[in-house]
Motif scaffolding. Structure first.
Motif, PDB file in Angstrom:
ATOM      1  N   LYS A   1     114.116  76.784  68.637  1.00 19.65           N
ATOM      2  CA  LYS A   1     114.866  78.018  68.140  1.00 19.65           C
ATOM      3  C   LYS A   1     116.238  78.033  68.916  1.00 19.65           C
ATOM      4  O   LYS A   1     117.120  78.856  68.578  1.00 19.65           O
ATOM      5  N   LEU A   2     116.428  77.186  69.849  1.00 25.67           N
ATOM      6  CA  LEU A   2     117.957  76.909  70.394  1.00 25.67           C
ATOM      7  C   LEU A   2     118.875  76.640  69.613  1.00 25.67           C
ATOM      8  O   LEU A   2     118.646  75.495  68.684  1.00 25.67           O
ATOM      9  N   SER A   3     120.201  76.944  69.504  1.00 33.37           N
ATOM     10  CA  SER A   3     121.258  76.378  69.307  1.00 33.37           C
ATOM     11  C   SER A   3     122.126  75.460  70.115  1.00 33.37           C
ATOM     12  O   SER A   3     121.611  75.452  71.170  1.00 33.37           O
ATOM     13  N   PHE A   4     122.742  74.529  69.317  1.00 32.78           N
ATOM     14  CA  PHE A   4     123.558  73.603  70.163  1.00 32.78           C
ATOM     15  C   PHE A   4     124.662  74.251  71.045  1.00 32.78           C
ATOM     16  O   PHE A   4     124.658  74.097  72.172  1.00 32.78           O
ATOM     17  N   SER A   5     125.069  75.243  70.733  1.00 34.56           N
ATOM     18  CA  SER A   5     125.930  76.125  71.534  1.00 34.56           C
ATOM     19  C   SER A   5     125.168  76.805  72.775  1.00 34.56           C
ATOM     20  O   SER A   5     125.860  76.858  73.914  1.00 34.56           O
ATOM     21  N   ASP A   6     124.026  76.958  72.752  1.00 36.36           N
ATOM     22  CA  ASP A   6     123.158  77.494  73.749  1.00 36.36           C
ATOM     23  C   ASP A   6     123.206  76.374  74.885  1.00 36.36           C
ATOM     24  O   ASP A   6     123.337  76.919  76.277  1.00 36.36           O
ATOM     25  N   ILE A   7     122.900  75.044  74.564  1.00 35.42           N
ATOM     26  CA  ILE A   7     123.001  74.053  75.422  1.00 35.42           C
ATOM     27  C   ILE A   7     124.532  73.907  76.146  1.00 35.42           C
ATOM     28  O   ILE A   7     124.493  73.626  77.395  1.00 35.42           O
ATOM     29  N   ILE A   8     125.236  74.115  75.383  1.00 39.35           N
ATOM     30  CA  ILE A   8     126.750  73.813  75.698  1.00 39.35           C
ATOM     31  C   ILE A   8     127.056  74.871  76.756  1.00 39.35           C
ATOM     32  O   ILE A   8     127.707  74.776  77.896  1.00 39.35           O
ATOM     33  N   GLY A   9     126.629  76.063  76.402  1.00 38.19           N
ATOM     34  CA  GLY A   9     126.931  77.163  77.318  1.00 38.19           C
ATOM     35  C   GLY A   9     126.145  77.044  78.573  1.00 38.19           C
ATOM     36  O   GLY A   9     126.590  77.502  79.713  1.00 38.19           O
ATOM     37  N   LEU A  10     124.631  76.672  78.676  1.00 32.64           N
ATOM     38  CA  LEU A  10     124.157  76.170  79.784  1.00 32.64           C
ATOM     39  C   LEU A  10     125.025  75.239  80.533  1.00 32.64           C
ATOM     40  O   LEU A  10     125.068  75.593  81.909  1.00 32.64           O
ATOM     41  N   LEU A  11     125.556  74.146  80.077  1.00 37.21           N
ATOM     42  CA  LEU A  11     126.195  73.220  80.991  1.00 37.21           C
ATOM     43  C   LEU A  11     127.490  73.673  81.349  1.00 37.21           C
ATOM     44  O   LEU A  11     127.935  73.506  82.755  1.00 37.21           O
ATOM     45  N   HIS A  12     127.916  74.657  80.519  1.00 38.87           N
ATOM     46  CA  HIS A  12     129.392  75.332  81.116  1.00 38.87           C
ATOM     47  C   HIS A  12     129.237  76.155  82.371  1.00 38.87           C
ATOM     48  O   HIS A  12     129.976  76.171  83.365  1.00 38.87           O
ATOM     49  N   ASN A  13     128.177  76.933  82.241  1.00 37.48           N
ATOM     50  CA  ASN A  13     127.729  78.061  83.153  1.00 37.48           C
ATOM     51  C   ASN A  13     127.383  77.143  84.734  1.00 37.48           C
ATOM     52  O   ASN A  13     127.770  77.306  85.611  1.00 37.48           O
TER      53      ASN A  13
END
Length: 493
Positions: free
Chosen positions: A104-116
């Motif tokens: 259910k995760l989006s790719f933007s969720d993963i990018i946000g995780l890496l960004h944080n």
């Protein structure tokens, strides 16, 4: 990087988050050792730095639709040492977004995780290199909007590395050239101020996606049986070193994963996990990231063994086993007398022993005397195998010269500050601790000591030398009485 994993106990308070236990913590000593591995590779190009990665599909699928716990697990894996992520993404035409496959995760969720994670570890002490490998999934007739993929990456553009285009140093573009000259780790962090490299994992070409390299930069192996290790000769070692971004995608066991990273491959953990065995990924990660050290420094929940067991065990040596033709870093007494490994200043895979084995006693040195100018020949210095490939070349050299089982001094110590390992000889200072030499403390105490000495002398003199009123008390008393008798009583007229 902040190397710690906490035990998550939310079962009672947050019923929608599954309780994850059996996660171990890293000691401060091990964290220091891992910072060292990053720091000593400062002059190594980023494509040669060994990394530990995971296929996130194998991890987050454990939690089903529990997105929060899935993201939290990935965050903790980044904290404990994972630096490469394989992400299967697919484009959903209905919502017009890139999603993580079977999740259910989006790719933007993963990018946000890496960004944080990048923002939280932006300090020099915790910074780490990250690699994101994208595998495009979906039907062949699906219309894929790669502009949407680029939009998801936009928030992290300042930290994403891409080959400069002309005079525009930070302009992002795709690059299919497999012979790129990659920056050193120091340049990557401090000059370019980047943290993340992104590449497609598929052999297909998806056009120009800003910030994403084509798969031609990678050397991906999916069958570990095809890997030859140890490598036969120096030419083969150099040839493999010229291959950029060597990844091995496979299932691993803790006792085997270290072997492959020592052979020059960055492992991508593709083991299948469920709720009953998800904690088993931690020993894999820990075994891989401690590849240079002996078992004495293995990262484990039992921290009874410290990197620095005493004041003298603050130096490292390279321990070579002739039967296995393999070696590793180990703790040694700085006053122990060992032979010295010298490395070429210009060619990282060229080594030299400070003397032949038939003159063993005459050629042994303490760690401190190993850095005398006469120990290593001209254009050589006390060596240190920084990367797995340099370690392989050193093992090959020791085998060729017929070395027996022996320990050799290398340029690595924690003399100035306990558990802060540095290179540059016994006088090298820890970059993460403010160092105040003893001489500075002496200068601070000089004035106070002088004043205290003067006061002490005065007290002694007052005690030993009697003042006049003490020496002639009777005489003074007589004078006082005579003066008192001569006084006239009453009020003078």
């Amino acid at each position: 990087m902040q190397w710690s994993i906490v035990v998550w106990i939310w079962c009672l308070r947050l019923p929608f988050v599954r309780c994850i236990d059996n996660w171990v913590s890293m000691s401060a000593e091990t964290s220091g050792a891992l910072w060292l591995q990053r720091d000593i590779m400062g002059n190594v190009s980023i494509d040669q730095v060994p990394l530990v990665g995971v296929d996130i599909k194998k991890v987050i699928s454990v939690y089903g639709e529990d997105q929060r716990t899935a993201l939290l697990t990935l965050s903790k894996l980044l904290e404990v040492g994972v630096q490469a992520l394989v992400v299967n993404v697919e484009y959903d035409n209905d919502v017009g977004r890139w999603l993580i496959e079977d999740c259910k995760l989006s790719f933007s969720d993963i990018i946000g995780l890496l960004h944080n994670h990048i923002l939280q570890t932006e300090q020099n002490m915790y910074a780490s290199q990250l690699v994101l490998l994208l595998k495009i999934s979906g039907l062949a007739n699906t219309t894929m909007d790669f502009q949407s993929l680029a939009d998801d990456l936009r928030q992290s553009y300042p930290y994403i590395y891409s080959k400069p285009n002309g005079d525009t140093k930070n302009k992002l573009l795709s690059e299919a050239d497999s012979n790129l000259e990659w920056p050193t780790l120091n340049d990557f962090f401090y000059n370019d101020q980047k943290r993340l490299v992104i590449a497609f994992l598929d052999d297909k070409s998806y056009g120009d996606v800003p910030g994403v390299f084509e798969s031609s930069i990678l050397h991906l192996v999916t069958d570990n049986s095809t890997i030859t290790c140890p490598i036969g000769n120096l030419d083969d070692i150099i040839e493999q070193t010229n291959q950029s971004w060597r990844f091995l995608y496979s299932e691993f066991q803790p006792e085997h994963i270290q072997h492959f990273i020592r052979c020059g491959y960055s492992p991508i953990i593709a083991n299948n996990y469920d709720l009953s065995n998800i904690s088993g990924i931690v020993p894999l990660i820990q075994s891989a990231i401690s590849w240079p050290w002996s078992d004495e420094l293995s990262i484990a929940s039992d921290n009874s063994k410290s990197i620095s067991k005493s004041l003298t065990d603050r130096c490292a040596s390279f321990s070579y086993n002739a039967s296995t033709q393999a070696g590793y870093w180990k703790l040694s007494n700085c006053y122990e007398r060992l032979k010295v490994i010298c490395s070429s200043k210009d060619q990282p895979h060229m080594w030299h022993l400070n003397d032949s084995f038939n003159q063993l006693e005459a050629s042994e040195n303490t760690y401190f005397s190993s850095f005398d100018s006469a120990v290593c020949p001209e254009n050589y210095q006390v060596g240190l195998p920084k990367t797995p490939m340099e370690r392989i070349s050193l093992q090959k050299y020791l085998a060729d010269v017929g070395s027996p089982d022996a320990d050799f001094w290398i340029d690595l110590n924690s003399i100035s500050v306990k558990n802060c390992w540095v290179t540059g000889g016994p006088l090298a200072r820890c970059a993460y601790v403010t160092f105040i030499p003893t001489r500075s403390f002496s200068r601070m105490f000089y004035p106070a000591c002088v004043v205290l000495l003067i006061i002490t002398l005065i007290i002694i003199l007052l005690d030993l030398v009697r003042i006049p009123i003490q020496d002639n008390r009777k005489g003074w008393k007589r004078i006082v009485n005579t003066y008192a008798k001569s006084e006239i009583e009453g009020v003078p007229s």
